[in-house]
Design a protein around this motif. Structure first.
Motif, PDB file in Angstrom:
ATOM      1  N   ARG A 220      15.787  18.568 -26.459  1.00  0.00           N
ATOM      2  CA  ARG A 220      13.253  18.268 -26.940  1.00  0.00           C
ATOM      3  C   ARG A 220      13.990  17.568 -27.801  1.00  0.00           C
ATOM      4  N   LEU A 221      14.543  17.441 -28.194  1.00  0.00           N
ATOM      5  CA  LEU A 221      14.740  16.228 -29.693  1.00  0.00           C
ATOM      6  C   LEU A 221      15.978  15.698 -29.962  1.00  0.00           C
ATOM      7  N   ARG A 222      16.502  14.589 -30.353  1.00  0.00           N
ATOM      8  CA  ARG A 222      17.304  13.809 -30.565  1.00  0.00           C
ATOM      9  C   ARG A 222      16.927  12.886 -32.021  1.00  0.00           C
ATOM     10  N   ALA A 223      18.678  13.423 -32.647  1.00  0.00           N
ATOM     11  CA  ALA A 223      18.988  12.808 -33.688  1.00  0.00           C
ATOM     12  C   ALA A 223      19.608  11.448 -34.167  1.00  0.00           C
ATOM     13  N   LEU A 224      18.699  10.364 -34.962  1.00  0.00           N
ATOM     14  CA  LEU A 224      19.423   9.873 -34.456  1.00  0.00           C
ATOM     15  C   LEU A 224      20.256   8.801 -35.103  1.00  0.00           C
ATOM     16  N   GLY A 225      20.939  10.115 -37.258  1.00  0.00           N
ATOM     17  CA  GLY A 225      21.173   9.956 -38.073  1.00  0.00           C
ATOM     18  C   GLY A 225      20.635  10.655 -38.673  1.00  0.00           C
ATOM     19  N   CYS A 226      21.636  10.806 -40.398  1.00  0.00           N
ATOM     20  CA  CYS A 226      21.270  11.591 -41.385  1.00  0.00           C
ATOM     21  C   CYS A 226      21.895  11.432 -42.691  1.00  0.00           C
ATOM     22  N   TRP A 227      20.691  11.704 -43.283  1.00  0.00           N
ATOM     23  CA  TRP A 227      20.610  11.384 -45.136  1.00  0.00           C
ATOM     24  C   TRP A 227      22.044  11.553 -45.816  1.00  0.00           C
ATOM     25  N   GLY A 228      23.067  12.969 -45.523  1.00  0.00           N
ATOM     26  CA  GLY A 228      24.105  13.161 -45.683  1.00  0.00           C
ATOM     27  C   GLY A 228      25.471  12.590 -45.844  1.00  0.00           C
ATOM     28  N   ARG A 229      26.298  12.509 -47.493  1.00  0.00           N
ATOM     29  CA  ARG A 229      27.674  11.492 -47.482  1.00  0.00           C
ATOM     30  C   ARG A 229      28.474  11.579 -46.052  1.00  0.00           C
ATOM     31  N   GLN A 230      28.483  12.858 -45.772  1.00  0.00           N
ATOM     32  CA  GLN A 230      29.207  13.123 -44.307  1.00  0.00           C
ATOM     33  C   GLN A 230      28.805  14.081 -43.171  1.00  0.00           C
TER      34      GLN A 230
END
Length: 326
Positions: A220-230
């Protein structure tokens, strides 16, 4: 020993014994309340419910989770700051706890609470935030999303848990780094913001990984990026913003337990002992948090106090850069 306990009980009933003098073993002797300053479904709620269930098993008393949303987390946090300092009211807080008083000052209001009215007990989780959009959206990558935002400034909307909340601050970091203009739509918590994204009311959301993961897995959702260092467990195919050319965009949404500042040291220590025990040994808790995409990242004592000080200082600077929000 029995006679001593009877004497202490009599003195306490008469109001002659300070709370701090009560033997640690007498706490708790009744139900304990875990306050979440947001509606059900957000990151704090995802952490609070399995933690409360595990603490019930260790402490032997009920621990209901009470959602007290309002003003982006201010109302619930202030209610715990003003609660009786007896250990029977605790707050499962997010990183926004430390910056909400500063946001109130920026808006010209007297803060409903100050950080020194609460004492950090233990951190339970600490997860990078993840940028999610509806699976039906045309953006297949972060590059697509940023390009669309530059073509039509101010038309792509994103939800948050409220002005100056963790989700707002995280997105402000990205928009500043990418030099884009998005439409901010504040809600009364991460849960309602996620519901708005799923219903198509907003176009994007900086979410804690736990609430977003089931919807990403279901398509239902798509992830485009994350705020972590890893990269985040459960989101191994999602590159960090650092990987994608934004080295300053790093942000963590953590959950931790706080008590009113005047809570006796012995009761604070009992809380720490119980939290340390369940985070190390309670398999149902660990499985629940891992299944939610938010594994245990435990800290307590001076380590957590230092982490909280540093994180609050960094996020306060970000909020000051956002400035007044009308």
């Amino acid at each position: 020993m029995l006679a001593r306990r009877r004497l202490l009980t009599a003195l306490g009933a008469a109001g002659l014994l300070p709370a701090a003098a009560w033997p640690q073993e007498q706490w708790p002797d009744r139900a304990i309340q875990m306050v979440v300053a947001f509606p059900p479904g957000g990151q704090a709620d995802v952490a609070a419910r399995p933690v409360a269930a595990a603490l019930e098993r260790v402490l032997g008393h009920a621990m209901p989770v009470v959602n007290r949303p309002g003003a982006g987390g201010i109302l619930g946090s202030a209610s715990v700051a003003r609660a009786a300092p007896d250990g029977y009211t605790a707050l499962m807080a997010l990183s926004s706890l430390g910056v909400l008083p500063e946001s109130e000052r920026i808006m010209g209001r007297t803060p409903a609470y100050t950080v020194d009215q609460l004492v950090p007990v233990a951190r339970v989780t600490a997860d990078p935030t993840v940028l999610v959009v509806p699976a039906s959206a045309p953006w297949r990558s972060l590059q697509d999303f940023l390009a669309a935002a530059k073509r039509a400034p101010g038309t792509i909307s994103y939800g948050s848990a409220g002005n100056y909340s963790t989700l707002h601050v995280a997105m402000a970091m990205l928009t500043g780094s990418a030099n884009i203009d998005l439409l901010h739509v504040p809600f009364q918590g991460g849960g309602p913001a996620l519901t708005a994204l799923l219903s198509g009311t907003v176009n994007a959301l900086a979410s804690g990984p736990g609430p977003a993961l089931p919807h990403v897995r279901e398509g239902r959702l798509r992830a485009l990026g994350c705020w972590g260092r890893q990269r985040i467990p459960g989101f191994e195919d999602v590159p960090t913003f650092i990987e994608q050319g934004h080295p300053e965009v790093e942000f963590y949404i953590w959950s931790g337990v706080f008590l009113p500042a005047a809570t006796p040291a012995a009761v604070q220590e009992r809380w720490r002992q119980a939290l340390r025990q369940i985070c190390a040994e309670d398999e149902p808790l660990r499985r629940a948090l891992e299944a939610a995409g938010s594994p245990v990242a435990y800290q307590d004592g001076e380590e957590f106090r230092e982490f909280f000080r540093d994180d609050t200082a960094r996020l306060t600077r970000a909020v000051q850069r956002i400035g007044r929000v009308e």
